[in-house]
Design an enzyme around this catalytic site. Structure first.
Site, mmCIF file in Angstrom:
data_model
loop_
_atom_site.group_PDB
_atom_site.id
_atom_site.type_symbol
_atom_site.label_atom_id
_atom_site.label_comp_id
_atom_site.label_asym_id
_atom_site.label_seq_id
_atom_site.Cartn_x
_atom_site.Cartn_y
_atom_site.Cartn_z
ATOM 1 C CB THR A 1 -0.863 -0.863 6.077
ATOM 2 O OG1 THR A 1 -0.383 -1.579 6.701
ATOM 3 C CG2 THR A 1 -2.293 -0.420 6.078
ATOM 4 C CB ALA A 2 3.934 -0.076 3.989
ATOM 5 C CB ALA A 3 2.436 -0.961 9.130
ATOM 6 C CD GLU B 1 7.697 -3.904 -10.440
ATOM 7 O OE1 GLU B 1 7.297 -2.936 -11.057
ATOM 8 O OE2 GLU B 1 7.262 -4.546 -9.454
ATOM 9 C CD GLN C 1 2.008 2.699 -3.796
ATOM 10 O OE1 GLN C 1 0.783 2.707 -3.434
ATOM 11 N NE2 GLN C 1 2.787 1.832 -4.484
ATOM 12 C CG ASP D 1 -1.480 -3.523 -0.936
ATOM 13 O OD1 ASP D 1 -1.406 -3.676 0.338
ATOM 14 O OD2 ASP D 1 -0.968 -2.587 -1.474
ATOM 15 C CB CYS E 1 -4.277 2.874 9.558
ATOM 16 S SG CYS E 1 -4.643 4.183 8.202
ATOM 17 C CB CYS F 1 -3.625 2.767 3.185
ATOM 18 S SG CYS F 1 -3.538 4.074 4.503
#
Length: 417
Positions: free
Chosen positions: A318-320, A46, A54, A309, A352, A172
């Site tokens: 999404t992060a979810a 990374e 975000q 993603d 979302c 998103c």
């Protein structure tokens, strides 16, 4: 910083579990793996020095969150004991289980986890990069521009405000309209909305991809007097001239280009897979990492998993979604390493939280095929104050203190058939 001495030494080294990407997916997965098997030999590649939350950037653009609270040093986020190589991946050779870094070094792995996120392709819109951050041109998709969005919203008392959404997939998918809602809510509270001409240009044919949520969202579109332009793709921006050009098909199927003046232009750029994935054998025709939508194992390379993603899966980016994918990949990877069948399947869950006004959210939760997957026994198509608290207060706290620490709340997944 957890730099490893290998960075200064040999040009090639071995890695047991190699993870590409230190975003929500990469860090969340590392934490979950180490929770299951402490002492695993994990290498993380990374390049960034800062880790961002975000999902809060849309709140920053609406004046509801401090931008500084969305960032933490990567060195504080990477779990202890992980070999963090601060570099970027240039190429992936899955046939030989080898990754090449941007400084020429090579890593040979036993198992590879691909989660570098996606790339915002600003360059695909002519003139955009030269105008961003000035001339009224902004985007909540960049942390340095979200505060500029709020500045523009506060200063605009009359004129034309244009919000855009490119073709899918994007991360998103609700964020483009969240910017519109929070801006309009502010203008309404200030008594100036009647002097602002609001237009939402969407490349696609619908306001939201899950039809069950559209009626609730349309109530707010009507409330804010926003005009919708479907099938309208932003292709060019001239910031100094305050003009944007959109392409669409007329009734005869002919491609036409329209120029539209603006005082505020909120842009969401086209989004693509990172080149290291797009140019590898991991990619599908669209460039995304091609994984089984249930197990998240690569369809051609069984030592590779993907999540986040970059994946080819049809879920909302999404992060979810990552929160549940992490559990699936952690369990399935460890089962594979133990010579066992892969035990879990991902159901396509994504969430979302649509911030339709400051203080109310439509908490959209759904899986593959648009199936509604609410986490709470409430009608999720209704805008609620409790969902605002969840979005603005609880979820940021849980991200830093739960998800990135291996706490897997509300992540139940189904077993493979």
């Amino acid at each position: 910083m957890q730099e490893n001495a290998q960075q200064q030494g040999a040009t090639a080294s071995n890695a047991d579990i190699l993870i590409i990407g230190g975003g929500a997916a990469g860090i969340g997965l590392i934490a979950s793996l180490l929770k299951r098997q402490p002492g695993l030999a994990i290498t993380l590649v990374e390049p960034a020095q800062t880790h961002y939350y975000q999902p809060a950037w849309t709140l920053v653009g609406g004046g509801a969150y401090a931008v500084g609270k969305t960032a933490r040093p990567m060195a504080q986020i990477v779990p202890k004991g992980v070999n963090w190589i601060q570099a970027a991946v240039q190429g992936i050779d899955a046939e030989h289980r080898q990754v090449t870094l941007d400084d020429g070094r090579q890593l040979v792995y036993q198992h590879l986890i691909v989660c570098p996120g996606l790339r915002l392709a600003w360059e695909k819109i002519e003139g955009l990069e030269q105008s961003l951050g000035q001339h009224g041109v902004t985007s909540n998709y960049r942390v340095d521009l979200a505060p500029y969005t709020w500045q523009l919203v506060q200063n605009l008392r009359k004129g034309k405000a244009i919000f855009t959404q490119p073709g899918m997939p994007i991360k998103c998918a609700g964020a483009p309209q969240k910017a519109l809602y929070l801006s309009c809510d502010h203008w309404l509270r200030q008594g100036v909305l009647k002097h602002v001409d609001v237009e939402f240009n969407l490349a696609g044919p619908a306001l939201f991809g899950v039809a069950a949520y559209v009626p609730a969202l349309m109530k707010y579109i009507d409330k804010y007097r926003a005009r919708l332009a479907f099938g309208s793709q932003l292709v060019k921006v001239d910031g100094p001239a305050k003009t944007a050009w959109f392409e669409s098909l007329d009734a005869n199927g002919t491609l036409i280009r329209r120029a539209k003046g603006f005082d505020l232009l909120h842009v969401v750029p086209p989004q693509v897979a990172p080149d290291c994935v797009r140019n590898s054998s991991l990619a599908n025709e669209g460039g995304w990492c091609e994984v089984d939508p249930g197990t998240l194992q690569h369809v051609r390379h069984d030592t590779v998993f993907g999540l986040g993603d970059v994946c080819s899966t049809s879920n909302a980016k999404t992060a979810a979604a990552v929160r549940k994918q992490v559990v699936v990949v952690a369990e399935n990877l460890l089962a594979l390493r133990a010579g066992q069948a892969l035990p879990l399947r991902y159901d396509g869950y994504g969430s979302c939280p649509l911030t339709v006004e400051k203080g109310r959210v439509v908490l959209a939760e759904f899986g593959y095929g648009g199936k509604l997957l609410p986490s709470f026994p409430l009608d999720s198509t209704v805008a609620r104050r409790s969902a605002w608290w969840l979005k603005a207060s609880f979820l940021p706290w849980f991200y830093w203190n739960g998800m990135l620490k291996g706490r897997e709340w509300l992540t139940r997944c189904s077993a493979t058939e």
